[in-house]
Design an enzyme around this catalytic site. Structure first.
Site, PDB file in Angstrom:
ATOM      1  N   CYS A  32       0.871  -1.176   0.000  1.00 34.61           N
ATOM      2  CA  CYS A  32       0.000   0.000   0.000  1.00 34.61           C
ATOM      3  C   CYS A  32       0.905   1.221   0.000  1.00 34.61           C
ATOM      4  CB  CYS A  32      -0.887   0.027   1.242  1.00 34.61           C
ATOM      5  SG  CYS A  32      -2.075  -1.323   1.351  1.00 34.61           S
ATOM      6  N   GLY A  60      -0.641   0.190  -5.029  1.00 37.75           N
ATOM      7  CA  GLY A  60      -1.975  -0.340  -4.788  1.00 37.75           C
ATOM      8  C   GLY A  60      -2.971   0.228  -5.773  1.00 37.75           C
ATOM      9  N   ASN A 134       0.287   1.199   5.910  1.00 33.79           N
ATOM     10  CA  ASN A 134       0.955   0.270   5.003  1.00 33.79           C
ATOM     11  C   ASN A 134       1.645  -0.785   5.854  1.00 33.79           C
ATOM     12  OD1 ASN A 134       2.407  -1.051   2.984  1.00 33.79           O
ATOM     13  ND2 ASN A 134       4.053   0.455   3.001  1.00 33.79           N
ATOM     14  N   GLY A 135       1.265  -2.042   5.677  1.00 37.45           N
ATOM     15  CA  GLY A 135       1.890  -3.109   6.429  1.00 37.45           C
ATOM     16  C   GLY A 135       0.896  -4.151   6.886  1.00 37.45           C
ATOM     17  N   TYR A 276      11.465  -4.946  -6.303  1.00 38.75           N
ATOM     18  CA  TYR A 276      10.259  -4.867  -7.138  1.00 38.75           C
ATOM     19  C   TYR A 276       9.258  -3.794  -6.739  1.00 38.75           C
ATOM     20  CZ  TYR A 276       5.707  -6.329  -9.043  1.00 38.75           C
ATOM     21  OH  TYR A 276       4.490  -6.351  -9.654  1.00 38.75           O
ATOM     22  N   ASP A 380      12.447 -10.028 -12.077  1.00 37.77           N
ATOM     23  CA  ASP A 380      12.834  -9.774 -10.693  1.00 37.77           C
ATOM     24  C   ASP A 380      12.591 -10.970  -9.779  1.00 37.77           C
ATOM     25  OD1 ASP A 380      10.009  -9.365  -9.401  1.00 37.77           O
ATOM     26  OD2 ASP A 380      10.013  -8.154 -11.216  1.00 37.77           O
ATOM     27  N   CYS A 467      14.919  -7.431   5.759  1.00 39.47           N
ATOM     28  CA  CYS A 467      14.176  -8.658   6.004  1.00 39.47           C
ATOM     29  C   CYS A 467      14.277  -9.511   4.753  1.00 39.47           C
ATOM     30  CB  CYS A 467      12.707  -8.372   6.309  1.00 39.47           C
ATOM     31  SG  CYS A 467      11.708  -9.876   6.491  1.00 39.47           S
TER      32      CYS A 467
END
Length: 489
Positions: A32, A60, A134-135, A276, A380, A467
């Protein structure tokens, strides 16, 4: 040899996920995007937010919304669709206010509906508040269940509403909203970049691991918060810095202040922002996205060289990596695939007998460039694998003698629990099949993935850790089995 599970899922790649929109790119969805502005110069906050959301549209495409504070109450408009489909002159002119926030959404597990669109706006004892997120929280289900047992009624199925309810509850026992937010951050776990609108403040929050991006900019004396720097560029704003992991940014009439929460020893930005998700013209945590992708292509050429006549990228995120591969290998770069940029969200799905044409409607080979050539196609990632096979066939139909696939990231093996739409390993072809098995299924002459070691060297100048749980299964925090039950993204 394939095990029973592999045979059930991957013995015929054309049969994978027939319930999905197969003609849509076989890609991870773009998270998002959030934006906020505290407008001290009485500029048109809603209109600036509109332009910024346009720049963040890649993050999004399901819904979008804008909320503003007009000095007395919060006004907002949100709906399903793309930014230009939702807003027009009349709507923007009705959203007058000094402070504004905006959101573009892609849903991972929460239903794609107007009720789940953002910003979310609530009324509570201390006034009104709007938030864009966002998350994805990994403990949202547990918190939601507790709140429901205490009588809270939820209007949506997304974890953003869980955060809002916690803020409103803690606000009752706090001197100000900042104290309430500090308490909330000690309760929630997961990935979150938030922008919050109150009657007199714009607040930005980034989770302690910094999994999702958030940056600060300014235009004249007005402060801005945005998911990516490309949104700042779209409105002529200047970049100041990234919000630090675990940092709360408070913007009000007197200026900007910061509250820093305790954070882990190492941050963990989602590495897919550089692979990406982000636009190539953005900078995230100190690193150029375009340069990171160029570097990924260079390293990919070093790790997986091949004799070929032409190298090209799968539009759009594979293009920068293909340029890097060409620079390092000396193989000429050219266009190999042409993307149709005019297919909207209302595109009618091909019927069952026309499925093979679905990818061709989105992407088609440039016959003049590939005919009779040994080509290297740079992408990718390979997530589910369905589109890769069809692209290889499209290139062969256009006359390509050999098709060599090169992927600018490692095999995607584990699901993401932080806002990406891969909640099960059964959806991931690399979790079930070896590289050689994937090569055979896609029909490529060769297949090579960038190593994790090589990938981690690509975001040149990055001021953060990453991550990489989708490649290693090692996440920056404990992940419960039902982590994706409620999601913002």
């Amino acid at each position: 040899m394939f095990g029973m599970k592999r045979e059930n899922h991957f013995n015929n790649i054309n049969d994978i996920f027939l319930s999905e929109d197969e003609f849509v790119f076989d890609k991870l969805k773009e998270e998002c995007g959030v934006f906020g502005i505290y407008n001290k110069n009485n500029l048109d906050s809603a209109r600036l937010t509109y332009y910024a959301l346009y720049a963040l549209q890649h993050r999004g495409q399901e819904s979008a919304g804008i909320a503003v504070n007009d000095g007395e109450k919060l006004l907002f408009h949100k709906d399903m669709g793309l930014v230009p489909e939702i807003f027009n002159e009349k709507i923007l002119n009705s959203l007058k206010g000094k402070i504004a926030i905006g959101h573009v959404r892609y849903s991972t597990t929460g239903a794609s509906s107007r009720e789940n669109s953002q910003p979310m706006v609530i009324k509570y004892k201390s006034g009104q508040m709007a938030m864009a997120h966002n998350g994805n929280l990994v403990n949202a289900a547990k918190i939601r269940e507790k709140l429901e047992e205490e009588g809270i009624i939820f209007q949506s199925t997304i974890d953003s509403e869980v955060i809002l309810n916690l803020i409103s509850r803690f606000r009752l026992s706090s001197n100000n909203i900042e104290e309430a937010i500090v308490k909330v951050m000690k309760e929630i776990k997961g990935a979150y970049s938030l922008v919050i609108l109150t009657p007199n403040k714009l607040i930005g929050i980034r989770d302690p691991h910094g999994i999702r991006p958030l940056c600060i900019g300014h235009i004249d004396d007005s402060y801005i918060l945005a998911s990516e720097t490309c949104a700042l560029d779209a409105i002529g704003a200047e970049y100041i810095r990234d919000v630090n992991p675990g940092e709360i940014i408070v913007i009000e009439e007197s200026g900007m202040t910061s509250i820093q929460m305790e954070v882990p020893g190492k941050s963990a930005l989602c590495i897919f922002e550089h692979i990406y998700f982000a636009r190539p013209d953005s900078y995230i945590d100190g690193a150029s996205v375009h340069r990171a992708r160029i570097e990924a292509g260079r390293r990919l050429a070093q790790e997986h060289p091949v004799e070929a006549d032409l190298v090209f990228g799968v539009p759009d995120s594979g293009i920068s990596a293909a340029l890097g591969y060409s620079m390092e290998s000396g193989i000429p770069y050219d266009l190999g695939l042409i993307k149709n940029r005019y297919i909207g969200r209302t595109f009618i799905q091909p019927e069952q007998g026309q499925r093979e044409n679905g990818v061709r409607i989105k992407l088609n080979a440039l016959k003049e460039a590939v005919d009779g050539k040994r080509v290297v196609m740079i992408d990718d990632s390979i997530v589910r694998g369905t589109t890769s096979k069809r692209l290889v066939q499209i290139l062969r139909d256009a006359g390509a003698k050999e098709v060599h696939m090169r992927i600018s990231s490692p095999p995607y093996i584990y699901p993401c629990f932080f806002g990406v739409d891969t909640s099960s390993r059964s959806q991931l072809i690399a979790a079930e099949c070896s590289v050689e098995e994937i090569r055979k299924m896609t029909g490529a002459d060769s297949l090579g993935y960038l190593s994790l070691e090589g990938l981690l060297k690509t975001p040149v100048g990055a001021k953060c850790g990453f991550c990489t749980g989708c490649f290693t299964g090692q996440y920056p925090m404990e992940v419960p089995e039902n982590a994706n039950k409620y999601s913002c993204g």
